[in-house]
Enzyme design. Structure first.
Site, PDB file in Angstrom:
ATOM      1  CG  HIS A   1      -6.183   5.732   3.243  1.00 61.73           C
ATOM      2  ND1 HIS A   1      -5.586   4.679   2.592  1.00 61.73           N
ATOM      3  CD2 HIS A   1      -5.919   5.554   4.555  1.00 61.73           C
ATOM      4  CE1 HIS A   1      -4.989   3.885   3.465  1.00 61.73           C
ATOM      5  NE2 HIS A   1      -5.166   4.403   4.674  1.00 61.73           N
TER       6      HIS A   1
ATOM      7  CG  HIS B   1      -4.985   8.508   8.231  1.00 62.35           C
ATOM      8  ND1 HIS B   1      -5.757   7.599   8.911  1.00 62.35           N
ATOM      9  CD2 HIS B   1      -4.235   7.795   7.362  1.00 62.35           C
ATOM     10  CE1 HIS B   1      -5.482   6.374   8.472  1.00 62.35           C
ATOM     11  NE2 HIS B   1      -4.549   6.480   7.530  1.00 62.35           N
TER      12      HIS B   1
END
Length: 118
Positions: free
Chosen positions: A104, A106
């Site tokens: 992931h 950010h």
């Protein structure tokens, strides 16, 4: 409903829509949603729908997916009005702060950031 790639993975369960999220972008291969614990006015997580544990597990065959992730990051930044001034962060492993074992990125913006981070 999408089959859950890893039933123990929070983000795979979000992709499968088993867990709700504030989704801001949904493509065939990428999902972007607002972080539940934002660290900036804009804090969006951009993830591949494919379960990849971290950036460290990315291989050459993921090239097209990486391009899609970058495109999604830029689209999220534009939609939130932070183009030209935002940070993209990914953590690899617990010692770097990775708390979910699913790649992931950010996307953070809307305030000034210092350096060095963390």
């Amino acid at each position: 409903m999408t089959a859950i790639a890893d039933p123990d993975c929070l983000f795979c369960r979000i992709v499968a829509k088993d867990i709700p999220a504030d989704v801001v972008l949904d493509r065939d291969d990428v999902l972007a949603f607002r972080d539940v614990n934002p660290q900036a006015p804009t804090h969006v997580l951009v993830i591949p729908k494919e379960h990849i544990p971290s950036l460290e597990a990315v291989v050459a065959e993921h090239g097209e997916l990486l391009a899609s992730l970058v495109g999604a990051i830029n689209e999220v930044a534009a939609a939130d009005g932070i183009s030209g001034g935002f940070r993209v962060v990914t953590n690899i492993g617990p010692s770097a702060g990775q708390s979910v074992d699913h790649l992931h990125l950010h996307v953070l913006g809307g305030r000034m950031f210092g350096w060095p981070p963390g």
